[in-house]
Every structure is written in C-alpha cells, then in structure tokens.
Write a protein that holds these residues in place. Structure first.
Motif, PDB file in Angstrom:
ATOM      1  N   HIS A   1      -6.674  -3.439   3.733  1.00  0.00           N
ATOM      2  CA  HIS A   1      -7.841  -3.353   2.839  1.00  0.00           C
ATOM      3  C   HIS A   1      -7.614  -4.155   1.564  1.00  0.00           C
ATOM      4  O   HIS A   1      -8.523  -4.312   0.771  1.00  0.00           O
ATOM      5  CB  HIS A   1      -8.233  -1.892   2.543  1.00  0.00           C
ATOM      6  CG  HIS A   1      -7.211  -1.088   1.814  1.00  0.00           C
ATOM      7  ND1 HIS A   1      -7.103   0.273   1.934  1.00  0.00           N
ATOM      8  CD2 HIS A   1      -6.224  -1.440   0.956  1.00  0.00           C
ATOM      9  CE1 HIS A   1      -6.119   0.717   1.178  1.00  0.00           C
ATOM     10  NE2 HIS A   1      -5.572  -0.303   0.572  1.00  0.00           N
ATOM     11  N   HIS A   2      -6.404  -4.663   1.377  1.00  0.00           N
ATOM     12  CA  HIS A   2      -6.156  -5.555   0.246  1.00  0.00           C
ATOM     13  C   HIS A   2      -6.445  -7.005   0.618  1.00  0.00           C
ATOM     14  O   HIS A   2      -6.245  -7.895  -0.186  1.00  0.00           O
ATOM     15  CB  HIS A   2      -4.709  -5.447  -0.223  1.00  0.00           C
ATOM     16  CG  HIS A   2      -4.371  -4.087  -0.737  1.00  0.00           C
ATOM     17  ND1 HIS A   2      -4.586  -3.700  -2.037  1.00  0.00           N
ATOM     18  CD2 HIS A   2      -3.852  -3.006  -0.118  1.00  0.00           C
ATOM     19  CE1 HIS A   2      -4.212  -2.448  -2.199  1.00  0.00           C
ATOM     20  NE2 HIS A   2      -3.760  -1.994  -1.048  1.00  0.00           N
TER      21      HIS A   2
ATOM     22  N   HIS B   1       0.809  -1.212   0.000  1.00  0.00           N
ATOM     23  CA  HIS B   1       0.000   0.000   0.000  1.00  0.00           C
ATOM     24  C   HIS B   1       0.847   1.268   0.000  1.00  0.00           C
ATOM     25  O   HIS B   1       0.616   2.146  -0.836  1.00  0.00           O
ATOM     26  CB  HIS B   1      -1.073   0.049   1.082  1.00  0.00           C
ATOM     27  CG  HIS B   1      -1.935   1.226   0.809  1.00  0.00           C
ATOM     28  ND1 HIS B   1      -2.995   1.178  -0.046  1.00  0.00           N
ATOM     29  CD2 HIS B   1      -1.787   2.522   1.134  1.00  0.00           C
ATOM     30  CE1 HIS B   1      -3.478   2.390  -0.206  1.00  0.00           C
ATOM     31  NE2 HIS B   1      -2.762   3.227   0.501  1.00  0.00           N
TER      32      HIS B   1
END
Ligand code: HEM
Ligand SMILES: [Cu+2]
Lengths: 584, 230
Positions: free
Chosen positions: A320-321, A271
């Motif tokens: 969030h991945h 990220h």
C-alpha cells in the motif's frame, strides 16, 4: 496488609562493584536500558533540531542562508530515519523492552546478559557512524528516508558518496544490534518467566514488546538485504537495483536492474516497522490506562489476540506504500483489502481502551493525560490511514502533505505520546522519584495542542496539493497564497513544541536529583516491577527470592476486596477481604 | 500438533477467573525453567533463514530480466560441473559431522578424543572457506567477476555472506573452548557444543540450498519463478 511480601535475605554476592563494571560495561538490563534510552533521546534531539530547520525554511522561505535545497533534503532524510529507527525503535525496545521485560515477567535479568551489553555498544556504534555522515564531504544522504534507487546513489542527490555509504553501513550495524537485543527479549519472555507467570497472565506491555520484537527479527532482514545489495550497486557496480541509465548525459555501466524490487524489499521491512513501533506503545498504554483508571483492561484476551493478529497481518500489507509504482490493479486491490482488514483489530483496541475508561475511577495523572491524548491522536491518524489505504484516494494524495500529516499522527505523535506516558509512569521505579507534576501537565497540554496545530493544517495543505519533500513551493498556480501563511503558523507551533521538549528534559534531570520521593509503588499498580524489594531495583532485581505469580495483571477494584488492587504475586490466602460491618 | 494445541489452550485461558488452590498448586509443580540457549538459537536460525529467503526471492525475480546469465545448467557455463563446490560441500559436511560426534565425547575420560574432533571440525570448516575462496579465484580468472552479470553478483554475495556466518560460528566455538579451559564444567560445555553442532548442521543445509540455487539451470529457475508469479 503486606503486598510486597517477598522480603527475603538480599543476595548481594554477585554485585559488580567498580564504577566501570556498574555503569559502563554493565550487563545489568536496567543499566543497559538507561544507556539505550539516553542515547536514543540524544539522537532524537538531533532529529528534532533538523525538523526545526525544515520548518524554518517552509514557514519563512529564503530567510535563512544556511538552508539550501540540498541541505533541506538532507535534513528531511536524516530526520525521518533517525526518528523512526534510531529514536523510536531503540527507545521502545532497547530502552523500555530492556527495562521492563525482566522486571515484569519476574526474571533476574535477560537470559543472555553479555549479548545484551554487546547490543547496546553496537547500537551506539551505529549511531556514531550515522552522525559521522554529517561530517564527510558531500554531507549526509538526501535521498529521503526510503532511499529509493536509482536516485539515491546517483550524482544530483545530495550525499550520494560518503553520505549514503555511511547510512547503509549504519543501518546494517543497527540491525545487528537489534538482532542481538531481540533474541534476548523473545528468549527471556519465553524461557525466564517466574513461576505462575503463564502467557495469559503477562501484562499487555510484554505482549506488545514480544510481538514487536518478533516482527523486528523477521522484518529487519529485508532492510539488511536491501542495504547490502544497494551497497554493492554503489561500490562495486553490480546491477541489482540499478537499471541501464544515463546520468548527466553519460550512459552508466549498469544493466537492467529493478528499482521496484528495492521498493518491495524496503516496504516489506517498512510496514512492519510501523508496528514494531506501535505494538509496544499499544501494550504500554494499555497498562497505563488500566492502572490509572483502577479498572481491569477491557477484553484482555481480545487485546492479546489483536496484537498477534496485527503482527501477522502487518506482513501482507506492504505494497500500500507503492500504489503509484505502476503495479497491477489486482495487486493494488489485494493490498487495499488487507489494509482495511488490519484496521479491524486495530479499531478493536481503540474501543477497548475507551471501554476501560468507561466508568473507571480515572486519576488524571500526567501519564494518564498522555495516554488519553494518545487515544485521540492515534484514532485521528488511523482514520486518515483508512483513506490512504484505498488506491483511488491514495493516487491524488500520494507524496503530498496529507501523507506527511497522516504518518506523523499515527507513527510520530502517537508513539511519542505513549513514550511520554511511559516515562512519567515508570520514572518513579527507575529513580525512586516522581517527575514534577506541574511541569508535566504543562508539557502535556503544550505538546498535545501543539502537535494538533502542527498537523491538522497539514491535511488541508495536502488537499491543496502541496507536495512532500519540497524545499519551496515556488510559483505554483493551484496553491493559493494563503498556504504560505498557514505554513508560517505551522512553523511557529513546531518551534514552540520543540522548546517545550527542553522543559521536559529539564524536568527529567531536575527530578532525578530533586524530585518528590515516590516509594516503591506510587500508582498502586499490580504488575511485578512495582513489587521489588528496593526502588530502584538492585542488581538481580528480586533480592533473595524470585516472586511467584498467582493472578493476571489486572486485578483492580476487585469486588469485595479491601484494597482496590491485588498485586500479581499475592496469593489468594493473603488477600484481605472487606469486613462486613465497615463496608466501603 | 501438540505444540499448536498447547499454544491454543494457553491463548484461550481466561486469566480473570479466580483459580482454585489446586490449579495454582498444579501450576507451580509443573513449572520448569526453560532452556534459553536452544530457544535463542532457533530464533537466530529463523532470522538467518529469512535473510537468505529474501535473497532468493530477489534472485528469482532478478533472473527474469533479459541480461541475466546463469552460472550453471549448460555445458559451457562455468559451474556446469562444479567439482570444487562439491568438494567444499564435503568439507562442510565433515566439519558438521565431527562436531556432532564431539558432543558424544564430553566426559572426563574422553577429553582427548573430544579435543581431536573439535580440532578436526575447525580444520574442515577452514578448508571449506578456503575452497570457496579458490572457486572465487577460478571464476574471476575466467572473467566472471562480480559486476559482469547479476548471476555472478549473487554468487559472490551469497557465498560471502554464508561464509561470514560460518566465521561467526567459529568465533563462537572458540569462545566456548576458551571459557571451558578456564572453568571446567562439563555439562555446560556439552550444552554449548550441542548448540554449535545444530548451527553447523544448519549451515550445511543452508549451503546445499544456496548451491542448488546458484547453479540451477535457466529452465529450473524460470519454472520456479513462474510458479511464484514473477
Ligand atoms: C515536532 C515534531 C516534528 C516535526 C515538526 C516534524 C516535521 C517534519 C517535516 C517538516 C518533514 C518533512 C516534510 C517534507 O518536506 O516532505 C518531516 C518528515 C518526516 N518525519 Fe517528521 N516531524 C516531527 C516529528 C517526527 C517524528 C516523532 C517522527 C517519527 C516517526 C517523524 C518522522 C518523519 C518521517 C518518516 C518523515 C519523512 C522523511 C522523508 O520524507 O524521507 N517526524 N517531519
Ligand atoms: Cu504501511
């Protein structure tokens, strides 16, 4: 009115003279920047060719004998990895970072020139190792750019021997190269600024590059750590990430390692990597917009704080991945929240760019067109990011073409738009000549409209449920026939966009030798790099005297001042005011 | 505190306001050229620390799986009383101290002492690396090879990476000396040696940390992992 006032005795004493010292083993940041850029553009072309191959298969399945399911996966993987790391990171920081930092902060060079040179040659080595994997038995790895274990190193995944090993080695070498460069960038910005260049007088380009470099220095270690551990799992049979597992019916010697641990490490790097690419782009686009709109950037302090805030927050959103990895729901809630919070400073930047344009004296130059194009594509990709940041929306869309569309808009197309803006903007400083404007406008419109016709339909494919990383859709009931026609049209657009980039390359080569002469400061810009004694700047950048900085980087259209810009190195006494009678 | 308040002051400046001639003059007087070496080294140390921090987090997380058998902590574990490791800790400390004292000897009339201390430092560092290698041999002869247990894997991996950083430092130190022997500039030598000494002190502290982690007893690392919610 003499805005390039620092004309002094040029100091030629320490110029390297031989060809080798000047262009090959050079320690001059400008030459290293060009070396970085050319190498990055070259691998970028390889990645572009790979995307064309993928698109050929997707648009016209089974028409091309040289693409089989394995090679498709290999193309996907190499395309993604090259684009993100070896093109964007290298070009933005190794290329533009190197070129612009010393010139924009008023230094003669990077503080560790020797390390800087090593950084480039190490980067080149990593590229060679990476490309070598195309030629080993089994070919390059096809594990996806995320390299998730266990499948990455098990039989059944293409390139699970030589390919993955070379990939991991190449990444490790790249990280070493990046660290050498990165130490230089932050130290130069902190310690070698010209007199008067306070932190808050630095152009946003420098703020973006500075913050991104710090992110890189803190995030790449996570990739290094996971690469080392995966390599040991592969080569000597440790079980860091590899669980007890059967392969082809046989139990392997691995005991209970944790594949999810790898995912955490990877995205702890992955990220921030998005912002390593985005922040320099944010910075450069701010300067391009302010210069070509002849207005000071709206909300400079906010812009700086937003860059720093985004940098900090980018370390707490990684999972969030991983919503589909089976995590604790509270965990998902936490990461969804942080993801939405990071949208605030990001949105703020978009508003400020738009407000800078508002009632500006907009010059529709090619760099400005790309910069405005970026505002569109980035807003677009950012909005779909808000969707995917929510767990309930992400679950059905995860691993579909909606995700492919989202990340291409936000971190594929948008940084590339800024890169183009930046190349058209700074090319006159690097070569003393303009890029051809007509070709540039053609390049812009084809790329802008073209990328939209590639990626807009992909959102729709994603809604239909077309999965990502699939060689062919096969007989899938829930996907209508017409999806195939859509895919064919996407492919045609992609091929056109690909060919247009060759025109851009032609423009670069042609203009380097034949382009219109630009003079030292063709855009009437305020920042220091445009005030050098020579264009292109010579070794040492400033001739005999390092500039002294009296003002921030955005004194455009200052009321009462005759010219519509005041360079940073012009002292208050030197500014020519409007005479009352003539008044304009 | 001072550091933070000065950062805060800088970041809240309003650069768009016209500045009076006095402020500008004041700025130009206060300007000091920086010390790149120190800043660069600080960032490098930060990077290395992040690397080892991440390794330790994965160590704690991996230690919570059933197959993990710590190398220390119980009377029957191979690193219960790791004499060799203690000896190695001593070598590295000596290397670090000799460098520290070498920095004080940089002047024309003490060059012999300086050279002696530097040689000592190199020798102690090499002894450390040799000692680590001996521990590897001992462990593997007892059957604790790299892939027989994740705890072993961590031991070999972390000691190797720490050792590589020391070798890198030695390379830099030798490079400093070679450059020095060509053009004698004592103040430059002094500055480079200060950086080397810092780096050695850091590597010694880092080693203490790794040492503690790798020989921690199950109850220790279980407690820490529980704190971290792993
Ligand atoms: C004209 C330009 C481009 C085209 C036509 C294109 C096309 C594609 C296609 C067809 C895929 C594979 C989708 C799948 O089967 O899952 C893909 C994946 C990907 N692309 Fe692009 N791409 C382009 C530019 C870029 C750029 C500039 C980036 C830089 C960030 C990028 C990053 C990625 C990544 C990270 C993946 C995922 C790879 C993976 O799933 O492992 N692409 N692209
Ligand atoms: Cu993310």
């Amino acid at each position: 009115m003499n805005y390039t006032a620092i004309v002094d005795q040029p100091d030629e004493s320490h110029h390297p003279t031989s060809f080798m010292a000047k262009y090959i083993w050079s320690q001059d940041h400008k030459v290293i920047a060009i070396q970085y850029s050319i190498t990055a553009l070259f691998v970028g072309l390889v990645a572009l060719a790979l995307s064309a191959m993928m698109r050929l298969q997707l648009g016209f399945p089974d028409s091309f004998s040289f693409i089989d399911p394995s090679s498709y996966l290999q193309f996907v993987t190499m395309h993604g990895m090259i684009m993100v790391i070896y093109l964007l990171t290298a070009l933005l920081l190794g290329g533009f970072g190197n070129y612009l930092i010393p010139l924009m902060v008023g230094a003669r060079d990077m503080v560790f020139p020797y390390l800087n040179m090593l950084s480039y040659w190490t980067y080149l080595l990593s590229v060679i190792v990476l490309l070598a994997s195309f030629f080993v038995p089994g070919g390059p790895t096809g594990a996806g750019w995320t390299l998730y274990p266990p499948q990455t190193i098990l039989p059944g995944t293409p390139g699970n021997d030589g390919g993955i090993i070379l990939m991991l080695v190449s990444l490790a070498i790249f990280i070493v190269a990046f660290t050498m460069g990165g130490l230089n960038y932050v130290t130069t910005i902190l310690q070698a600024r010209a007199r008067g260049m306070t932190l808050m007088r630095m152009p946003l380009t420098i703020w973006g590059i500075f913050t991104a470099t710090i992110l890189g220095l803190l995030a790449f270690p996570a990739l290094l750590v996971s690469a080392i551990m995966m390599m040991l799992d592969k080569l000597v049979g440790t079980s860091f990430f590899m669980p007890a597992i059967l392969s082809l019916g046989e139990p392997l010697n691995y005991t209970g390692g944790s594949p999810v641990l790898f995912q955490h490490l990877f995205w702890f790097f992955g990220h921030p990597e998005v912002y390593i690419v985005a922040l320099p782009a944010f910075g450069m686009v701010s300067d391009v917009i302010a210069t070509h709109a002849r207005k000071n950037i709206f909300g400079y302090r906010m812009m700086v704080w937003a860059i720093v805030a985004i940098g900090g927050l980018s370390f707490v959103v990684w999972a969030h991945h991983m919503y589909v990895s089976g995590m604790n729901p509270y965990f998902g809630f936490f990461f969804a929240t942080t993801t939405l919070i990071i949208a605030i400073p990001t949105a703020l930047k978009v508003y400020n760019w738009s407000l800078t344009l508002w009632r500006g004296n907009i010059h529709m130059t090619v760099p400005m067109m790309f910069a405005i194009g970026f505002i569109f594509t980035f807003t677009h990709g950012g909005l779909t990011g808000l969707f995917l940041g929510n767990v309930v929306v992400d679950l059905p869309l995860s691993d579909t073409y909606f995700v492919v569309a989202h990340f291409h808009m936000v971190m594929g197309v948008s940084p590339i738009m800024v890169l183009f803006a930046a190349i058209y903007h700074w090319f006159p400083k690097v070569t003393g000549r303009f890029l051809h404007t007509g070709l540039g406008k053609f390049h812009f419109w084809m790329t802008f409209v073209g990328t939209y016709s590639i990626y807009l339909p992909m959102h729709y494919l994603g809604f239909l449920g077309v999965p990502r990383r699939y060689f062919a859709m096969g007989p899938t009931e829930f996907i209508p026939e017409s999806a195939q026609s859509l895919n064919a049209s996407i492919t045609i657009s992609a091929l056109i966009v690909g060919v247009v980039q060759l025109i851009f390359l032609f423009n670069i080569i042609w203009s380097t030798f034949k382009g219109k002469k630009s003079g030292p400061n063709p855009w009437n810009a305020t920042t220091l790099e445009w005030q050098t004694e020579y264009t292109p700047p010579r070794h040492g950048n400033w001739g005999g005297k390092i500039p002294v900085v009296y003002r921030w980087a955005y004194d455009y259209s200052v009321p009462g001042v005759k010219a519509d810009f005041i360079p940073q190195n012009v002292s208050p006494q030197e500014v020519e005011m409007m005479d009352d009678k003539g008044g304009a | 505190m001072n550091f933070f308040s000065s950062i805060f002051r800088e970041l809240t400046e309003k650069p768009w306001l016209a500045q009076s001639a006095e402020t500008l003059d004041q700025e130009l007087i206060e300007y000091q050229p920086g010390s790149p070496g120190k800043t660069g080294l600080k960032f490098f140390i930060a990077v290395v620390s992040v690397i080892f921090f991440l390794f330790s987090v994965t160590y704690l997380s991996r230690s919570q799986y059933a197959d993990f058998q710590a190398l220390g902590g119980e009377p029957w574990s191979p690193l219960y009383q790791p004499l060799w490791l203690w000896a190695n800790t001593g070598w590295l400390l000596l290397a670090s101290l000799s460098l520290h004292f070498a920095v004080g000897q940089v002047s024309e009339d003490k060059l012999n002492r300086l050279l002696g201390l530097l040689t000592l430092s190199v020798i102690f560092s090499l002894l450390f690396i040799f000692g680590q290698w001996v521990v590897w041999q001992q462990l593997s002869q007892q059957g604790f090879v790299i892939n027989s247990n994740p705890a072993n894997s961590y031991f070999y991996m972390l000691t190797a990476i720490h050792g590589l950083h020391l070798l890198g430092g030695l390379f830099a130190l030798v490079r400093v000396l070679i450059i020095f022997s060509r053009k004698v500039k004592l103040d430059i030598l002094q500055r480079s040696l200060v950086l080397c000494a810092w780096y050695w002190h850091y590597l010694w502290l880092l080693w203490l940390f790794i040492f503690a982690l790798l020989t921690a007893s199950p109850s220790t690392y279980n407690t820490i992992a529980a704190w971290c919610g792993l």
